[in-house]
Design an enzyme around this catalytic site. Structure first.
Site, PDB file in Angstrom:
ATOM      1  N   GLU A  43       0.827  -1.219   0.000  1.00  0.00           N
ATOM      2  CA  GLU A  43       0.000   0.000   0.000  1.00  0.00           C
ATOM      3  C   GLU A  43       0.856   1.261   0.000  1.00  0.00           C
ATOM      4  O   GLU A  43       0.518   2.250  -0.644  1.00  0.00           O
ATOM      5  CB  GLU A  43      -0.961   0.006   1.197  1.00  0.00           C
ATOM      6  CG  GLU A  43      -2.034  -1.069   1.150  1.00  0.00           C
ATOM      7  CD  GLU A  43      -2.957  -0.967  -0.067  1.00  0.00           C
ATOM      8  OE1 GLU A  43      -3.016   0.102  -0.693  1.00  0.00           O
ATOM      9  OE2 GLU A  43      -3.593  -1.982  -0.398  1.00  0.00           O
ATOM     10  N   TYR A  78       8.637  10.454  -4.072  1.00  0.00           N
ATOM     11  CA  TYR A  78       7.915  10.674  -2.807  1.00  0.00           C
ATOM     12  C   TYR A  78       8.645   9.989  -1.645  1.00  0.00           C
ATOM     13  O   TYR A  78       8.129   9.053  -1.033  1.00  0.00           O
ATOM     14  CB  TYR A  78       6.466  10.176  -2.901  1.00  0.00           C
ATOM     15  CG  TYR A  78       5.676  10.916  -3.941  1.00  0.00           C
ATOM     16  CD1 TYR A  78       5.088  12.138  -3.645  1.00  0.00           C
ATOM     17  CD2 TYR A  78       5.552  10.403  -5.218  1.00  0.00           C
ATOM     18  CE1 TYR A  78       4.380  12.831  -4.613  1.00  0.00           C
ATOM     19  CE2 TYR A  78       4.854  11.100  -6.194  1.00  0.00           C
ATOM     20  CZ  TYR A  78       4.268  12.306  -5.882  1.00  0.00           C
ATOM     21  OH  TYR A  78       3.566  12.984  -6.838  1.00  0.00           O
ATOM     22  N   TYR A 113      -7.008   5.480   4.469  1.00  0.00           N
ATOM     23  CA  TYR A 113      -7.118   4.496   3.386  1.00  0.00           C
ATOM     24  C   TYR A 113      -6.257   3.264   3.694  1.00  0.00           C
ATOM     25  O   TYR A 113      -6.732   2.115   3.651  1.00  0.00           O
ATOM     26  CB  TYR A 113      -6.697   5.120   2.034  1.00  0.00           C
ATOM     27  CG  TYR A 113      -6.407   4.040   1.031  1.00  0.00           C
ATOM     28  CD1 TYR A 113      -7.452   3.343   0.433  1.00  0.00           C
ATOM     29  CD2 TYR A 113      -5.089   3.631   0.764  1.00  0.00           C
ATOM     30  CE1 TYR A 113      -7.204   2.287  -0.422  1.00  0.00           C
ATOM     31  CE2 TYR A 113      -4.831   2.580  -0.083  1.00  0.00           C
ATOM     32  CZ  TYR A 113      -5.888   1.917  -0.679  1.00  0.00           C
ATOM     33  OH  TYR A 113      -5.632   0.859  -1.508  1.00  0.00           O
ATOM     34  N   ASP A 129     -10.255   5.141  -2.089  1.00  0.00           N
ATOM     35  CA  ASP A 129      -9.150   5.673  -2.900  1.00  0.00           C
ATOM     36  C   ASP A 129      -9.735   6.269  -4.183  1.00  0.00           C
ATOM     37  O   ASP A 129     -10.961   6.330  -4.341  1.00  0.00           O
ATOM     38  CB  ASP A 129      -8.107   4.575  -3.194  1.00  0.00           C
ATOM     39  CG  ASP A 129      -8.599   3.553  -4.209  1.00  0.00           C
ATOM     40  OD1 ASP A 129      -9.833   3.522  -4.469  1.00  0.00           O
ATOM     41  OD2 ASP A 129      -7.775   2.812  -4.765  1.00  0.00           O
ATOM     42  N   CYS A 172     -20.154  -3.186 -18.897  1.00  0.00           N
ATOM     43  CA  CYS A 172     -20.249  -3.017 -17.440  1.00  0.00           C
ATOM     44  C   CYS A 172     -21.561  -3.602 -16.886  1.00  0.00           C
ATOM     45  O   CYS A 172     -22.637  -3.305 -17.405  1.00  0.00           O
ATOM     46  CB  CYS A 172     -20.160  -1.522 -17.113  1.00  0.00           C
ATOM     47  SG  CYS A 172     -20.441  -1.184 -15.380  1.00  0.00           S
TER      48      CYS A 172
END
Ligand code: SF4
Length: 356
Positions: free
Chosen positions: A38, A83, A121, A139, A203
């Site tokens: 994650e 990051y 999250y 998310d 879908c």
């Protein structure tokens, strides 16, 4: 309410019959591995994250191995992912679990959420995937699917939007199979209800999807955020003395903290040979040392989320060792072992790390 039931039921049916999205961490119940996946996936595409995840887990298979490893080795493995505060928090949390929690990953949602670098999250993902606890994940995929299916126009990046979609996601969650349901919803957003060109014709929601029925698929979800991109120009001085170059660990908190870099001079216009010779910042850093410009690289660019970095590398040769405690010399071999931001790593790769 009826649509809510239809949504949750149809999603799990789709998951059981059509979802064949494969990812190395899918179905994982080890909280450590879920946590690593994650954190890597925050701000990173799944395809790019897979290699990093596999290398990370092979090198550091558990909290203890991560908590006791050298930071340099961890950052080296993270190199190129960007990051870097994620990596810094990962190290701090691994050490905390190892030292303060006797290596046991916490089980309670509030305790998971209290760990450094873990937001709601990630805490929901760990609690539901590892411990099957009823916490809905929220998310980008979840925001998008819910906004489109229910035709909701509350902007997803406002506090009102976060609250609204959080409550909606929680009310839709299948409490008996929260982990499976959460993963199914994220997979559905990634492979069917994609940001661009969603596969509406195939879908299973299309008969009841408000966005599809009202022709608002490309309009939803709404996002009010205007991102201002800052432009920055970096001149990296690759200062060489007897086949060694000078580097330091970056302390600035803006970007790339804890990675290594050459001497950085940030300017509005690119430096050239003339302006380098009279630049007061350079003269001060080089401590009046005589130098010769060997070459100036092509301009390079890198886009970050909130800024664009453009820059060049100026290879300088000095006649005596640099007397500046901020920087230390490294040879070619040491240079290869240090973690650098992608901007510098790609320059070194172009040059094949040749110092002369
Ligand atoms: S019909 Fe289209 S917009 Fe609606 S949920 Fe399905 S893929 Fe998404």
């Amino acid at each position: 309410m009826q649509n809510q039931k239809f949504f949750s039921k149809t999603l799990l049916q789709w998951n059981d019959t059509e979802n064949n999205r494969q990812m190395p961490w899918k179905g994982e119940s080890d909280p450590y591995k879920i946590w690593i996946s994650e954190i890597i996936l925050q701000q990173t595409r799944v395809q790019q994250g897979m290699d990093y995840y596999n290398r990370f887990i092979n090198t550091f298979p558990d909290t203890q191995s991560l908590a006791t490893a050298s930071e340099k080795k961890i950052y080296k493995l993270w190199e190129g992912l960007g990051y870097y505060s994620r990596c810094k928090n990962l190290i701090a949390t691994a050490k905390f679990i190892h030292r303060e929690l006797a290596g046991e990953f916490p089980k309670k949602y509030e305790d998971i959420l209290a760990l450094k670098g873990i937001g709601s999250y990630t805490a929901s993902a760990i609690a539901s995937f590892a411990y099957n606890q009823p916490f809905a994940v929220l998310d980008g995929n979840v925001f998008r699917v819910l906004s489109r299916f229910f035709g909701e126009e509350i902007p997803i990046n406002t506090s009102e939007g976060k609250k609204f979609y959080g409550a909606l996601a929680q009310s839709l969650l299948n409490k008996k199979q929260p982990g499976k349901y959460n993963q199914a919803l994220m997979d559905f957003g990634a492979v069917i209800c994609k940001p661009a060109a969603p596969l509406c014709s195939q879908c299973p929601f299309k008969k009841k999807c408000v966005a599809f029925l009202t022709n608002k698929v490309s309009y939803l979800p709404l996002n009010t955020k205007i991102v201002r991109i800052k432009e920055r120009l970096f001149n990296y001085l690759v200062v060489e003395f007897e086949n060694q170059v000078y580097v330091h660990k970056r302390k600035a908190k803006d970007i790339w903290q804890n990675l290594y870099e050459f001497i950085l001079i940030e300017t509005k216009k690119p430096l050239d040979e003339k302006s380098i010779a009279v630049n007061e910042e350079i003269i001060k850093i080089l401590n009046q040392c005589d130098f010769k410009v060997k070459c100036i690289s092509r301009k390079k660019n890198q886009k970050l989320t909130h800024q664009t970095i453009s820059g060049q590398f100026v290879h300088l040769e000095i006649k005596q060792p640099l007397r500046n405690k901020e920087y230390f010399p490294v040879n070619q071999k040491q240079l290869k072992s240090l973690p650098f931001p992608k901007f510098i790593a790609s320059y070194l790769a172009d040059k094949n790390v040749s110092l002369n």
